[in-house]
Structure formats: C-alpha cells, structure tokens
Enzyme design. Structure first.
Site, PDB file in Angstrom:
ATOM      1  N   ASP A   7       9.764  -6.392  -5.441  1.00  0.00           N
ATOM      2  CA  ASP A   7       8.875  -6.956  -4.414  1.00  0.00           C
ATOM      3  C   ASP A   7       8.825  -8.450  -4.659  1.00  0.00           C
ATOM      4  O   ASP A   7       9.070  -8.918  -5.780  1.00  0.00           O
ATOM      5  CB  ASP A   7       7.462  -6.337  -4.527  1.00  0.00           C
ATOM      6  N   LYS A  43       0.823  -1.222   0.000  1.00  0.00           N
ATOM      7  CA  LYS A  43       0.000   0.000   0.000  1.00  0.00           C
ATOM      8  C   LYS A  43       0.856   1.271   0.000  1.00  0.00           C
ATOM      9  O   LYS A  43       0.626   2.186  -0.799  1.00  0.00           O
ATOM     10  CB  LYS A  43      -0.920  -0.027   1.231  1.00  0.00           C
ATOM     11  N   ILE A  44       1.868   1.326   0.878  1.00  0.00           N
ATOM     12  CA  ILE A  44       2.664   2.557   0.976  1.00  0.00           C
ATOM     13  C   ILE A  44       3.614   2.684  -0.213  1.00  0.00           C
ATOM     14  O   ILE A  44       3.745   3.758  -0.817  1.00  0.00           O
ATOM     15  CB  ILE A  44       3.433   2.599   2.321  1.00  0.00           C
ATOM     16  N   GLU A  89      15.691   3.515  17.614  1.00  0.00           N
ATOM     17  CA  GLU A  89      14.669   4.529  17.881  1.00  0.00           C
ATOM     18  C   GLU A  89      13.762   4.211  19.068  1.00  0.00           C
ATOM     19  O   GLU A  89      13.141   5.113  19.633  1.00  0.00           O
ATOM     20  CB  GLU A  89      13.787   4.726  16.645  1.00  0.00           C
ATOM     21  N   ASP A 108      13.000   8.082   8.645  1.00  0.00           N
ATOM     22  CA  ASP A 108      11.927   8.304   9.613  1.00  0.00           C
ATOM     23  C   ASP A 108      12.004   7.230  10.695  1.00  0.00           C
ATOM     24  O   ASP A 108      11.356   7.340  11.728  1.00  0.00           O
ATOM     25  CB  ASP A 108      10.555   8.240   8.918  1.00  0.00           C
ATOM     26  N   THR A 152      11.277   4.786   5.526  1.00  0.00           N
ATOM     27  CA  THR A 152      10.137   5.129   6.397  1.00  0.00           C
ATOM     28  C   THR A 152       9.476   3.841   6.878  1.00  0.00           C
ATOM     29  O   THR A 152       8.352   3.879   7.363  1.00  0.00           O
ATOM     30  CB  THR A 152       9.077   5.972   5.645  1.00  0.00           C
ATOM     31  N   SER A 153      10.167   2.717   6.715  1.00  0.00           N
ATOM     32  CA  SER A 153       9.513   1.442   7.012  1.00  0.00           C
ATOM     33  C   SER A 153       9.826   0.948   8.425  1.00  0.00           C
ATOM     34  O   SER A 153       9.030   1.149   9.332  1.00  0.00           O
ATOM     35  CB  SER A 153       9.891   0.421   5.949  1.00  0.00           C
ATOM     36  N   ARG A 154      10.958   0.315   8.593  1.00  0.00           N
ATOM     37  CA  ARG A 154      11.399  -0.085   9.931  1.00  0.00           C
ATOM     38  C   ARG A 154      12.921   0.060   9.986  1.00  0.00           C
ATOM     39  O   ARG A 154      13.619  -0.274   9.024  1.00  0.00           O
ATOM     40  CB  ARG A 154      11.026  -1.543  10.238  1.00  0.00           C
ATOM     41  N   CYS A 192       9.131  -2.241   2.548  1.00  0.00           N
ATOM     42  CA  CYS A 192       8.752  -3.626   2.854  1.00  0.00           C
ATOM     43  C   CYS A 192       8.776  -3.821   4.371  1.00  0.00           C
ATOM     44  O   CYS A 192       9.412  -3.054   5.091  1.00  0.00           O
ATOM     45  CB  CYS A 192       9.670  -4.609   2.134  1.00  0.00           C
ATOM     46  N   PRO A 193       8.078  -4.824   4.861  1.00  0.00           N
ATOM     47  CA  PRO A 193       8.034  -5.011   6.317  1.00  0.00           C
ATOM     48  C   PRO A 193       9.347  -5.570   6.858  1.00  0.00           C
ATOM     49  O   PRO A 193      10.150  -6.118   6.099  1.00  0.00           O
ATOM     50  CB  PRO A 193       6.900  -6.022   6.502  1.00  0.00           C
TER      51      PRO A 193
HETATM   52  P1  NAI Z   1       2.013  -3.820   2.813  1.00  0.00           P
HETATM   53  O1  NAI Z   1       1.875  -5.128   3.530  1.00  0.00           O
HETATM   54  O2  NAI Z   1       0.837  -3.259   2.080  1.00  0.00           O
HETATM   55  O3  NAI Z   1       3.233  -3.901   1.776  1.00  0.00           O
HETATM   56  C1  NAI Z   1       4.456  -4.492   2.075  1.00  0.00           C
HETATM   57  C2  NAI Z   1       5.027  -4.998   0.768  1.00  0.00           C
HETATM   58  O4  NAI Z   1       6.341  -5.499   1.033  1.00  0.00           O
HETATM   59  C3  NAI Z   1       4.223  -6.150   0.163  1.00  0.00           C
HETATM   60  O5  NAI Z   1       3.917  -5.874  -1.180  1.00  0.00           O
HETATM   61  C4  NAI Z   1       5.140  -7.340   0.303  1.00  0.00           C
HETATM   62  O6  NAI Z   1       4.993  -8.297  -0.744  1.00  0.00           O
HETATM   63  C5  NAI Z   1       6.490  -6.646   0.239  1.00  0.00           C
HETATM   64  N1  NAI Z   1       7.579  -7.500   0.711  1.00  0.00           N
HETATM   65  C6  NAI Z   1       7.555  -8.498   1.625  1.00  0.00           C
HETATM   66  N2  NAI Z   1       8.770  -9.056   1.749  1.00  0.00           N
HETATM   67  C7  NAI Z   1       9.570  -8.395   0.881  1.00  0.00           C
HETATM   68  C8  NAI Z   1      10.947  -8.524   0.533  1.00  0.00           C
HETATM   69  N3  NAI Z   1      11.729  -9.454   1.108  1.00  0.00           N
HETATM   70  N4  NAI Z   1      11.451  -7.676  -0.394  1.00  0.00           N
HETATM   71  C9  NAI Z   1      10.664  -6.751  -0.983  1.00  0.00           C
HETATM   72  N5  NAI Z   1       9.366  -6.598  -0.701  1.00  0.00           N
HETATM   73  C10 NAI Z   1       8.835  -7.407   0.216  1.00  0.00           C
HETATM   74  O7  NAI Z   1       2.539  -2.810   3.920  1.00  0.00           O
HETATM   75  P2  NAI Z   1       2.447  -1.214   3.902  1.00  0.00           P
HETATM   76  O8  NAI Z   1       1.183  -0.767   4.517  1.00  0.00           O
HETATM   77  O9  NAI Z   1       2.798  -0.718   2.551  1.00  0.00           O
HETATM   78  O10 NAI Z   1       3.607  -0.844   4.950  1.00  0.00           O
HETATM   79  C11 NAI Z   1       4.970  -1.079   4.669  1.00  0.00           C
HETATM   80  C12 NAI Z   1       5.768  -0.866   5.932  1.00  0.00           C
HETATM   81  O11 NAI Z   1       5.733   0.515   6.296  1.00  0.00           O
HETATM   82  C13 NAI Z   1       5.189  -1.567   7.185  1.00  0.00           C
HETATM   83  O12 NAI Z   1       5.667  -2.904   7.269  1.00  0.00           O
HETATM   84  C14 NAI Z   1       5.689  -0.743   8.310  1.00  0.00           C
HETATM   85  O13 NAI Z   1       6.893  -1.308   8.777  1.00  0.00           O
HETATM   86  C15 NAI Z   1       5.988   0.623   7.691  1.00  0.00           C
HETATM   87  N6  NAI Z   1       5.167   1.693   8.222  1.00  0.00           N
HETATM   88  C16 NAI Z   1       5.774   2.843   8.686  1.00  0.00           C
HETATM   89  C17 NAI Z   1       5.040   3.900   9.190  1.00  0.00           C
HETATM   90  C18 NAI Z   1       5.675   5.182   9.660  1.00  0.00           C
HETATM   91  O14 NAI Z   1       5.023   5.955  10.373  1.00  0.00           O
HETATM   92  N7  NAI Z   1       6.914   5.457   9.304  1.00  0.00           N
HETATM   93  C19 NAI Z   1       3.583   3.793   9.302  1.00  0.00           C
HETATM   94  C20 NAI Z   1       3.022   2.594   8.721  1.00  0.00           C
HETATM   95  C21 NAI Z   1       3.803   1.569   8.239  1.00  0.00           C
END
Ligand code: NAI
Length: 330
Positions: free
Chosen positions: A175, A155-156, A263, A258, A232-234, A205-206
């Site tokens: 991905d 999504k992001i 952190e 971020d 901005t992920s982890r 990615c997560p």
């Molecule tokens: P999502 O689940 O919609 O997308 C994650 C994508 O990563 C999926 O398409 C998945 O197939 C892909 N993925 C999984 N393993 C992978 C790999 N080894 N290599 C490449 N891609 C891979 O998650 P969403 O909502 O897009 O969030 C992504 C991350 O953003 C979250 O896991 C979270 O850690 C982080 N996040 C950070 C925030 C912030 O405030 N900075 C707020 C919300 C989320």
C-alpha cells in the site's frame, strides 16, 4: 429535501424506504433508469440525485444536472471513479459518498471467490447436478501456510488480511500507506514482492490514474506460476487482454473477478436473452479456472442498511451546510 434516485432495484427502495422512517424531511423518487446525460434533466425540481457504480456521472451529465438546479450528488457506494470531480467543482455541486459500509461484506466475497475458484466450486456444483460425481479437474490447494498478498490495505483490504490470517496464511501487503492496525501480522513489502511471493493476490486499492491497469503483461510476468488472482475492487485495475493472455499461458491457478473492465452495461441487469456486444466476458468465462460474479461484493443485508443510513445522513449534512469526511473533491 427532494432526492431523485437513479438505477433503482427493488432491494434499493426497500432498504431506503426502511431507513427513511428516521428522516421525515427527505423525500425520494425512485427511477429505474440510470443517470447519464440523457436522463440528467429528469432531476429538474430535485435538490439531489442519488447514483451508483455504473451511473455516468461524467462532465456532460454534471453540466446538465447543474442546468436543472441540482446541488448535490449522493453516491450510494464507496468508489467515485465514475464521477467527474473537476466538473462537479466547477459547478459547485457537492459529491458525497459512503466510504465504508461493510468492508467485511466485500472481503468475505473476495475470499468466497478465492476459495470457489481454488476448489473449483463453480465446476463441481454443475457436475454434481448432472450426476457426475467424479473428481477430475477439481483438485485445489490448501491456503493454510501459503502466502496471501493484499494490494491496498484500507478498510476492505484490512478485513481481507484478517480473513487470510484466519486461514493460517502468511499475509504480506503493498500500500502507499501502511495500516497501523495490521502491524501485528501483516508484513509490508513492495508491489514487486507481493507479485513474486503470493499464492493468492487480492486487489483492494481504488481505481485512479496510477492504479489503472496495474495488473498487466509486465506485472503478471512477475507473479508466481499457479497464483490465484482475485479482484473485487474495480475492473480497470486489470488489463483484461493481458489477463486473458496470462490465463492462456497457464500462469494462473485461478482467477476470481467480481469486477471486470466491461461490466458497466451488465451490472445488475438480466441480459440472459441478449446477444452481448462485447467478447471479453465470454472469453473469460470460457476458461475452467475463472469465476466471475457481477459486482455483488457489497451485497449483504448489513451493507445495504448501512448504505441507506449513511446516504441519508450525507443528505442531512448537506442540508445543514456542514463539512463531512464523506465528501469527495478534486
Ligand atoms: P479504502 O480507501 O479504505 O482503502 C483503499 C486503500 O488503497 C488505501 O489504504 C490506500 O492507501 C490504498 N491505495 C491507494 N493507492 C494505492 C496504490 N497505488 N497501490 C496500493 N494501494 C493503494 O477503500 P476500501 O473501502 O477498502 O475500498 C477499496 C476498493 O474496493 C474501493 O476503491 C472500491 O473500488 C472497491 N469496492 C468494491 C465493492 C464491490 O462490491 N465489489 C464495494 C465497495 C468497494
């Protein structure tokens, strides 16, 4: 239903109280303290706890929650890498999260970091305040016609890909699954190719075992010289010591973070009067081409409203004993 809400900030109680008007059967007690083994027993008498990204929802905490009768962990965030799902499964505690509250909130912040560090906004803001109107050290480069590499197009990442396209960038992505919604303008390539070809790399990615430290000395070496890296992920997607080595070797035009590895004790706290125990944040901040924000990607009015609504919906789903895609299991 009674929920004990940990790590409450003013904006949390404001957004949840507003949403509670539609959930008369739910009662929330807000605590400032965060969830950890020591504070888990405070949940005695509650059906559920509500926790966040820095909460310690490890095995010990979960065992204590089980002892005091908690049956549900409501994560008011998307990530759940801080939850021991195996322990939750062992004790039959359900874990529900908010998978996507406002992907655009995080993606827009990722682009803000990319632009900020590119055009050195963090430097120029301070310079102008000091009546220093010179431009030395502020030169950036156009994103237009450059290549953006998105790692993780959920999504992001998809929202970030659309923003990059709006800037006139060529968008490539890696991905493990291809997102069919992006096929018109995103070219999927290997991670190696993303690293080698991108002028801007944005991580979406997560954090999992196979993504832990995916940005390390070896992968940094494969990047273009002068790349901008945004995370901005982890934090633990990036091996910070290797990142610092890369910054010192002049690999990066800029780095926007971020999230970063150490952190947890900082996130959402005012520690301006403290001597901090770790040094990596300070080392990162010593570089002129690094911008750090403190996990604020999600922090927009729209996102907070959606987080409160989905978390309370999740509580309702649990009460009715229904299945939901918002549940995370081992
Ligand atoms: P999502 O689940 O919609 O997308 C994650 C994508 O990563 C999926 O398409 C998945 O197939 C892909 N993925 C999984 N393993 C992978 C790999 N080894 N290599 C490449 N891609 C891979 O998650 P969403 O909502 O897009 O969030 C992504 C991350 O953003 C979250 O896991 C979270 O850690 C982080 N996040 C950070 C925030 C912030 O405030 N900075 C707020 C919300 C989320």
């Amino acid at each position: 239903m009674k929920i004990l809400f940990y790590d409450t900030k003013k904006y949390d109680s404001v957004s949840f109280d507003k949403a509670l008007a539609d959930y008369k059967h739910i009662e929330i007690k807000y605590l400032e303290t965060d969830l950890e083994p020591l504070t888990a027993s405070l949940a005695s008498g509650y059906d559920a706890v509500c926790a966040f990204v820095s909460s310690d929802v490890g095995a010990e905490t979960i065992e204590k929650l089980h002892e005091v009768g908690v049956k549900l962990i409501l994560m008011r965030c998307a990530g759940f890498n801080n939850v021991d799902l195996e322990a939750a499964g062992t004790y039959g505690i359900r874990v529900l999260r908010v998978p996507g509250y406002s992907p655009e909130a995080v993606a827009e912040h990722a682009m803000a970091l990319a632009l900020g560090v590119n055009r050195r906004l963090h430097k120029s803001y301070i310079k102008v305040r000091e009546n220093d109107f010179s431009l030395n050290g502020l030169m950036g480069f156009n994103f237009h016609e450059k290549t953006a590499g998105i790692v993780g197009t959920g999504k992001i990442g998809a929202a970030m890909a659309r923003i990059c396209r709006g800037f006139g960038m060529k968008v490539i992505a890696y991905d493990v699954y291809e997102n069919p919604d992006l096929k018109d303008f995103v070219t999927y390539v290997s991670l190696e190719e993303v690293l080698a070809k991108s002028d801007l790399i944005s991580l979406h990615c997560p954090l999992m075992d196979n993504t832990y430290h995916m940005i390390n000395r070896e992968t940094i070496a494969k990047m273009k010289n002068g790349v901008i890296l945004v995370n901005t992920s982890r934090g633990a997607l990036v091996k910070t010591d290797d990142l610092i080595e890369g910054i010192r070797a002049r690999k990066f035009f800029g780095v926007g973070l971020d999230v970063y590895e150490e952190e947890t004790s900082n996130v959402f706290e005012n520690r301006s009067n403290e001597i901090l125990e770790h040094s990596t944040t300070a080392r990162l901040l010593s570089f002129p081409n690094v911008m750090i924000t403190s996990h604020q990607g999600f922090f927009t009015a729209e996102a907070l409203e959606a987080i409160a609504k989905t978390t309370l919906d999740n509580a309702g789903v649990y009460e009715k004993g229904l299945e939901t895609p918002n549940e995370v299991k081992n």
